[in-house]
Design a protein around this motif. Structure first.
Motif, PDB file in Angstrom:
ATOM      1  N   GLY A  83     -87.754 -75.036  -9.622  1.00 52.68           N
ATOM      2  CA  GLY A  83     -86.703 -74.264  -8.943  1.00 52.68           C
ATOM      3  C   GLY A  83     -85.302 -74.791  -9.203  1.00 52.68           C
ATOM      4  O   GLY A  83     -84.340 -74.024  -9.163  1.00 52.68           O
ATOM      5  N   ASP A 105     -89.558 -74.033   2.046  1.00 55.28           N
ATOM      6  CA  ASP A 105     -90.493 -74.089   0.913  1.00 55.28           C
ATOM      7  C   ASP A 105     -90.674 -72.697   0.292  1.00 55.28           C
ATOM      8  O   ASP A 105     -90.729 -72.560  -0.938  1.00 55.28           O
ATOM      9  CB  ASP A 105     -91.863 -74.605   1.363  1.00 55.28           C
ATOM     10  N   THR A 158     -93.791 -77.852  -8.044  1.00 53.76           N
ATOM     11  CA  THR A 158     -94.307 -77.264  -9.283  1.00 53.76           C
ATOM     12  C   THR A 158     -95.047 -78.313 -10.129  1.00 53.76           C
ATOM     13  O   THR A 158     -95.936 -77.967 -10.899  1.00 53.76           O
ATOM     14  CB  THR A 158     -93.180 -76.581 -10.085  1.00 53.76           C
TER      15      THR A 158
HETATM   16  P1  UTP Z   1     -89.729 -77.782  -7.555  1.00 55.11           P
HETATM   17  O1  UTP Z   1     -91.097 -78.117  -7.922  1.00 55.11           O
HETATM   18  O2  UTP Z   1     -88.916 -77.010  -8.462  1.00 55.11           O
HETATM   19  O3  UTP Z   1     -89.054 -79.128  -7.118  1.00 55.11           O
HETATM   20  O4  UTP Z   1     -89.733 -77.055  -6.173  1.00 55.11           O
HETATM   21  P2  UTP Z   1     -88.062 -80.088  -7.805  1.00 55.11           P
HETATM   22  O5  UTP Z   1     -88.683 -81.426  -7.693  1.00 55.11           O
HETATM   23  O6  UTP Z   1     -86.751 -79.819  -7.179  1.00 55.11           O
HETATM   24  O7  UTP Z   1     -88.074 -79.739  -9.325  1.00 55.11           O
HETATM   25  P3  UTP Z   1     -86.931 -79.492 -10.375  1.00 55.11           P
HETATM   26  O8  UTP Z   1     -85.601 -79.929  -9.822  1.00 55.11           O
HETATM   27  O9  UTP Z   1     -87.041 -78.043 -10.616  1.00 55.11           O
HETATM   28  O10 UTP Z   1     -87.366 -80.358 -11.496  1.00 55.11           O
HETATM   29  C1  UTP Z   1     -88.551 -76.878  -5.376  1.00 55.11           C
HETATM   30  C2  UTP Z   1     -88.983 -76.763  -3.949  1.00 55.11           C
HETATM   31  O11 UTP Z   1     -89.762 -75.563  -3.758  1.00 55.11           O
HETATM   32  C3  UTP Z   1     -90.809 -75.782  -2.833  1.00 55.11           C
HETATM   33  C4  UTP Z   1     -90.640 -77.237  -2.338  1.00 55.11           C
HETATM   34  O12 UTP Z   1     -89.837 -77.220  -1.181  1.00 55.11           O
HETATM   35  C5  UTP Z   1     -89.900 -77.897  -3.479  1.00 55.11           C
HETATM   36  O13 UTP Z   1     -89.161 -79.036  -3.058  1.00 55.11           O
HETATM   37  N1  UTP Z   1     -92.136 -75.547  -3.475  1.00 55.11           N
HETATM   38  C6  UTP Z   1     -92.250 -75.501  -4.826  1.00 55.11           C
HETATM   39  C7  UTP Z   1     -93.245 -75.367  -2.683  1.00 55.11           C
HETATM   40  O14 UTP Z   1     -93.164 -75.433  -1.434  1.00 55.11           O
HETATM   41  N2  UTP Z   1     -94.431 -75.115  -3.290  1.00 55.11           N
HETATM   42  C8  UTP Z   1     -94.593 -75.044  -4.629  1.00 55.11           C
HETATM   43  O15 UTP Z   1     -95.732 -74.803  -5.113  1.00 55.11           O
HETATM   44  C9  UTP Z   1     -93.468 -75.267  -5.421  1.00 55.11           C
END
Ligand code: UTP
Length: 268
Positions: A83, A105, A158
């Motif tokens: 994200g 989330d 992710t």
């Molecule tokens: P990300 O996996 O993109 O987190 O999910 P990140 O660590 O910020 O990754 P980068 O910056 O893209 O590398 C972002 C947020 O979306 C929610 C969580 O809150 C997570 O912190 N999320 C994502 C979920 O709740 N479930 C999922 O399956 C994926």
């Protein structure tokens, strides 16, 4: 204007879609060849690489070219898109308006799926919609397409989704972010931080537990994702996702910059 019949019509359409998808799936399962799982790579690509203030279309086009070339050599890919900044900004805004963790989330998941939709438009041979069920990845791969995911489950990330897909497909997992490997401590704070070329599952897990308990340092892979790769001994690589030449080398198994996570003997 929108009475119950509208929703009935909508549900009927969906049912038809599902049943025709089911027919296609069973036909595919009978006709496609099985794929050597050592040639399958699940790429967890950080949202910060795909989009910051706007999607990085130059990068996505280059990624597409690289994947096409590697596919011609027999490799297969599943993409899980993060994200990034959109998730962070929108989640922070929702939090300030009173959204609870679950609701934040959900916004994170939507943001990753939005990034995934852009990737689908740019990566030739992608399956045309963002997938929500891990099991769908197998049939889509067997059908010669690239499955693309965003987030799936509130409370997860992710990376965790990517690790589960790699576990399901017995594939190699590649974590692609802005960091070029696993370091002994945060390299931005500590210039003497050591880059591990190899690290054991246990050591990675203990490092990530340490990092996630203190605010600040970038956690390269969250603890649940580490637990999944450890329990199934999933071959895992951590590389800088911006460098697609280095990524190609990693897939080929030739010299590359990054960290290999595996069953190594390692002192604490
Ligand atoms: P990300 O996996 O993109 O987190 O999910 P990140 O660590 O910020 O990754 P980068 O910056 O893209 O590398 C972002 C947020 O979306 C929610 C969580 O809150 C997570 O912190 N999320 C994502 C979920 O709740 N479930 C999922 O399956 C994926």
């Amino acid at each position: 204007m929108f009475d119950e019949s509208f929703f009935e019509m909508y549900n009927q359409d969906n049912d038809e879609e599902e049943s025709s998808a089911a027919t296609t799936t069973s036909q595919i399962e009978r006709t496609v060849e099985s794929i050597d799982s050592s040639k399958i790579f699940v790429l967890s690509i950080g949202g910060s690489i795909i989009a910051n203030d706007k999607p990085n279309s130059t990068y996505i086009a280059k990624l597409s070219e690289t994947l096409t070339k590697l596919e011609q050599e027999g490799y297969r890919f599943v993409l899980v898109i993060g994200g990034g900044a959109i998730a962070r900004n929108y989640m922070a805004s929702a939090k300030s308006l009173g959204a609870n963790n679950f609701e934040q989330d959900q916004i994170g998941i939507f943001s990753s799926r939005l990034n995934a939709m852009v990737v689908i438009r740019g990566v030739v041979n992608s399956y045309p919609s963002v997938l929500k069920k891990i099991e769908e990845s197998k049939t889509i791969l067997q059908n010669g397409k690239i499955p693309v995911f965003g987030g799936i489950l509130p409370g997860a990330t992710t990376d965790f989704v990517g690790a589960l897909i790699a576990e399901y497909l017995q594939a190699t997992f590649i974590n692609m972010s802005n960091v070029d490997g696993v370091y002994s401590s945060d390299p931005t704070d500590n210039p003497r931080a050591k880059l591990f070329t190899e690290i054991s599952y246990e050591k990675l897990l203990s490092l990530m537990k340490l990092h996630s308990s203190s605010p600040g340092p970038h956690v390269i892979m969250d603890v649940p994702a580490c637990l999944v790769i450890k329990r199934s001994k999933i071959p895992t690589l951590v590389i800088d996702g911006n460098d697609l030449e280095n990524f190609e080398n990693a897939v080929h198994g030739t010299d590359f910059k990054g960290t290999i996570v595996g069953s190594f003997e390692q002192e604490d």
